[in-house]
Design an enzyme around this catalytic site. Structure first.
Site, PDB file in Angstrom:
ATOM      1  N   ASP A   1       0.806  -1.230   0.000  1.00 38.43           N
ATOM      2  CA  ASP A   1       0.000   0.000   0.000  1.00 38.43           C
ATOM      3  C   ASP A   1       0.833   1.273   0.000  1.00 38.43           C
ATOM      4  O   ASP A   1       0.288   2.363  -0.117  1.00 38.43           O
ATOM      5  CB  ASP A   1      -0.926   0.008   1.222  1.00 38.43           C
ATOM      6  CG  ASP A   1      -2.009  -1.040   1.116  1.00 38.43           C
ATOM      7  OD1 ASP A   1      -2.446  -1.322  -0.010  1.00 38.43           O
ATOM      8  OD2 ASP A   1      -2.415  -1.571   2.158  1.00 38.43           O
TER       9      ASP A   1
ATOM     10  N   MET B   1      -6.863  -2.657  -3.741  1.00 42.39           N
ATOM     11  CA  MET B   1      -6.503  -2.722  -2.328  1.00 42.39           C
ATOM     12  C   MET B   1      -6.278  -1.329  -1.755  1.00 42.39           C
ATOM     13  O   MET B   1      -6.016  -0.386  -2.488  1.00 42.39           O
ATOM     14  CB  MET B   1      -5.262  -3.576  -2.149  1.00 42.39           C
ATOM     15  CG  MET B   1      -5.570  -5.063  -2.306  1.00 42.39           C
ATOM     16  SD  MET B   1      -4.126  -6.089  -1.920  1.00 42.39           S
ATOM     17  CE  MET B   1      -3.011  -5.505  -3.180  1.00 42.39           C
TER      18      MET B   1
ATOM     19  N   ARG C   1     -20.932   1.288 -20.927  1.00 43.45           N
ATOM     20  CA  ARG C   1     -21.076   0.685 -19.602  1.00 43.45           C
ATOM     21  C   ARG C   1     -20.064   1.322 -18.658  1.00 43.45           C
ATOM     22  O   ARG C   1     -18.929   1.578 -19.039  1.00 43.45           O
ATOM     23  CB  ARG C   1     -20.753  -0.799 -19.782  1.00 43.45           C
ATOM     24  CG  ARG C   1     -20.986  -1.693 -18.635  1.00 43.45           C
ATOM     25  CD  ARG C   1     -20.778  -3.143 -19.087  1.00 43.45           C
ATOM     26  NE  ARG C   1     -22.008  -3.766 -19.574  1.00 43.45           N
ATOM     27  CZ  ARG C   1     -22.041  -4.886 -20.300  1.00 43.45           C
ATOM     28  NH1 ARG C   1     -20.919  -5.480 -20.666  1.00 43.45           N
ATOM     29  NH2 ARG C   1     -23.190  -5.394 -20.673  1.00 43.45           N
TER      30      ARG C   1
END
Lengths: 341, 341, 341, 341
Positions: free
Chosen positions: D127, D169, D162
């Site tokens: 992260d 994460m 669409r």
């Protein structure tokens, strides 16, 4: 069982080995050794054991863990070569051979088979030029790698109004160039199978530039691009040998001579196309070839080679695999002839 | 000429359009329009011109620039639908149609052909489950994308002794799962074509863990993995509908129940497999389909569809393309049955 | 506002343009034109409008849609050049310039700024050798492309016990070679910043072969690898000029001369490293540079250049960007000096 | 020396191990063991020898060959945990530890250091949310993988008009989402650091559709997207627990509720981002961290951690690494705030 890989390497060789060893061991209780560096390992009895644990991690690994070489066991005569191979196999307790290779390797396998040595084959050629199969593994990966390179080169070509020339493998068969050119949107694709009209190439380059695009030219290393002038004026090395350079470089000279002021860059992809992890399609084809070959060994279907026919993998006589090169036929060249991409 | 793309998109649609327009324009002097969003554009006369400049950059572009939809022009009856299509074509001056699509789109094309509307087709299905061709474009890209994902997932699985479950598309035909599993080295591959023995799956997972590897399971979205227990205990939404989740999630529950302490992660690749630039192989197949279709239009070989047969692209009757789904045959499943990868 | 891209192209140029135009238009109501082919477009008043619709699709597109050139507007004297630029900007109603380029382009921008022309810059160099910023976009993509190539080449090298030599860009600064070598696990990495001990290179090659690996050598095009012998014996062209070939080829000769029997292959990556879609990191850096530059324009922070400092993008004086090349310092070479990978 | 990897895995762990072992062995004559599964291996004395031959092939291998776990050796009290670690190190003759991990692992390392156990660290977090370093390895690979996925998804989104929602994460820090969104050209990016205005998200989606594009939304798993309504109406499992699903799924419900008729697809990238071969940049950063950590061990610079500061890798006190999460600051969010991509 003994396994060997011969000739130039390509992505998928390890996947064949893995599939053959796993299936042979698990289904038929076979035991395997791998001969190192192709026929050299056979001639010298240089082999390593291949068991499940050794081969399991090999599916995605490029090249061949067994090594490869261009050693020809029949170089000193067929009878003598066969006798040496037979002696070594006996000494190592090897009952039968799985030979993975191209024209040369499978030619030797054919001779061994005819002399009564139990052998099956799996075809391998980066150039996809074996007659007896619709496709060989490694080719798909090579084309994808070449197309990725072209996709990169066209953006820098376009930024500089520059013609990009990409030389790919293919001395006698132009499959890699044909497919690379088609998939990369090349404006000109030059194959060994065709005569090259350099004036026409130059005209195409000019036309592409005129409509604001950057020309992309894909050329087989075996394409006939050296003009007479080029041969006469070629630099010579210390021994007086003509230093012609590759097809890409030669083409660059010819095109620049015909399109004054043209900026060009040549990229020779060369061995880049032989390496790396196999594409998904090649992993599958290689795995199926390995499975088919080992079933042939188990069934005593000797002297045969794994081959793709449509969507099926079947065994065909080894003798079919060699002799006639599968070159790009006129019908395939006609599909795209004259189109301005 | 009018071109339309129908059904779910896949990589290569634009390459068909590009090849058809370039070849049709240059070789046959055709003019093209593209109908937007499949049959919707035809019914509503919603079309854009397609010329060389527009289509040239499309080779490597994923999806379809024409848009797609599942609109069925025959929904209100075949005769009425045919009449509406005919009227719109006439109004726009469109002489013939190139319909690129799967089962549904080609079914409509077949009906139009039978009613005398000039039409040819090009097959499109990410699942590679059309009977009339050895392969369809988009499939190779989808499998490669799935294998790339699996290659990533196995390394994190191995670091944590964790079973990785990967769900891929394939409601009725398991080709994507079969090829993904084979190319990714999956320990278990579950197809819609087979009954699933969950205890056997669990036994394999345990065996793989015991030899120090991380289990990789590839499962078709259409695989039969929901146990009775799962259905009974499934959560329900506000309307009381069973919320079963996909095959991957269901499989996770079943396997964890059978392998106490097992750590797992499910990845649903879903629409990831439909998108992106087509692989080299798909660009080639799509280009060849486009070229073949346009030659059929030029030659008046109507009611036919481009099709790969071995290494050749030929036109086959449209009617052959629909009706029978090409599922994974027993022979293909037998190739790898029981093997411990 | 006018935007131009100068010098050799690299991945990310279009991302700068896109970010600058979108942010300038939306936040500050600016209007943009793009000058074609760098300073040539400025000198000749050759410009195209750049609006939101035009730039939105450019994030992932390699190269520069504006084209680039090495035209130097100050070639005929600074005063005259500045006057011509000023005149053209006035004629087109351009108030200020965003110049995206390297040493040369930013040098011109600096001169313009000193002469009172409103200008800001964004640094661009594939070689990552500008002093005033921790990183430039394009470099990450180039290294990744080179490493992907090396990853491929090592598998074919290993199959044939062959040393693979990879030549990468870097005439004066060895950053691409240093990072490629480190990320590809090269056994030898040769930079322009260091003297080359060819005997030591040969010794390493022998040692790597002795432990059963295939040597990988990464060499900057500017590395000092031509031995005296090589220069003397070099082939000469029709005009008598020495044909030394690139650093990769020269190195091959030297190493083969010192390791008898060594098989080698040279791959020159060249312009492959300039092209293609930018990596995620380069898209981000380029976008941030574009955003920063346009804020500087809006704030009147002229004569400055976007620059990465740690994790922050800040504007630094343009003058800092030029003059001193950022080469690989001794401290970075010491990190890995002497290690046997 | 003992090495361990703790916490969730990420690409580059093996590269740290390789660099540390090669440099430690070659430069300092150190000997290494690797503890299996993080602190579990330390507590149980479960270790394997790590020598040059073992680590050489690891540079490009994803995950960690040592395995990882979330075992906390201090769970039963710091003193007791320290004592157990010290005892096991003594029993195995391990003089010092290299702990590679995130917040938790480095927290334990800090406690050990304070208790006098010789230890250095290397930071690891997919992260990129550790305060003491400008970057951690694995993050670049994760973002690139996410962007590749988005690049694929946008083409299928565009074909079907669409909205594509991609969940990545990031429970507490939105770096992966921020960088993925920026590099993929997302129209909406939702981070854990910000409140979410669902009506504004819906307005953006409508605006993007109105200009003929397909909306791309990137959302951190920790983004605050669950509306009150959603929580009330959420399905419940057999135990009555709310089944809210992930942020991507929740967002889909909210957006569809606000944009009638909108077609959407959610892709949860999840563990795909943790796996696979590290990018070139991550291989370099990981290698430099390994080299720096081993020099710190050799120099007795204990209780420190490798850290990137600008372009330099330096050792910083371990204590700095933990405690404060590095979240996306307001300044970074402001860079792109309000822009319509």
């Amino acid at each position: 069982m003994g396994i060997l890989t011969g000739g130039g390497d390509c992505p998928g060789l390890n996947a064949v080995i893995r599939a053959a060893v796993l299936a042979g061991t698990q289904r038929h209780g076979m035991e395997f050794v791998g001969f190192l560096d192709g026929w050299r390992g056979v001639l010298e009895g240089d082999a390593v054991p291949l068991d499940e644990e050794r081969v399991r991690p090999l599916l995605a690994v490029g090249g061949t863990v067994l090594g490869s070489s261009r050693t020809n066991p029949l170089a000193d005569g067929v009878d003598e070569g066969v006798a040496r191979v037979r002696k070594q196999l006996k000494a190592l307790g090897v009952d039968a051979l799985l030979a993975i290779g191209g024209e040369d390797t499978l030619g030797v396998a054919t001779a061994l088979h005819e002399a009564g040595v139990p052998v099956v084959g799996a075809p391998k050629t980066i150039d996809d030029d074996l007659s007896a199969t619709d496709a060989t593994f490694g080719f798909d990966t090579a084309v994808q790698t070449a197309v990725d390179a072209c996709d990169r080169l066209v953006t820098t070509g376009a930024s500089h109004h520059r013609a990009m020339i990409v030389e790919v493998m293919g001395r006698h068969a132009g499959w890699i160039a044909l497919h690379t050119g088609m998939a990369a949107g090349a404006h000109v694709t030059l194959l060994p199978e065709e005569d090259v009209d350099l004036d026409e190439v130059a005209a195409t380059v000019r036309a592409v530039l005129d409509r604001g695009q950057a020309p992309l030219i894909v050329v087989s290393e075996g394409a006939k691009v050296h003009g007479d002038e080029a041969v006469r004026n070629a630099p010579r090395d210390a021994f007086g040998h003509v230093q012609l350079g590759g097809a890409g470089e030669a083409l660059e000279h010819e095109v620049v001579a015909r399109v004054p002021g043209l900026s060009t860059r040549v990229t020779v992809l060369g061995h880049l196309l032989r390496g790396g992890t196999p594409s998904a399609a090649d992993r599958i084809l290689a795995t199926r070839f390995g499975l088919s070959a080992v079933e042939a060994l188990a069934a005593g279907d000797l002297g045969t080679m794994a081959s793709l026919r449509g969507v099926d993998v079947v065994q065909v006589p080894l003798a079919e695999a060699t002799g006639v090169l599968r070159t790009v036929p006129e019908s395939r060249r006609a599909e795209t002839a004259g189109l301005r991409w």
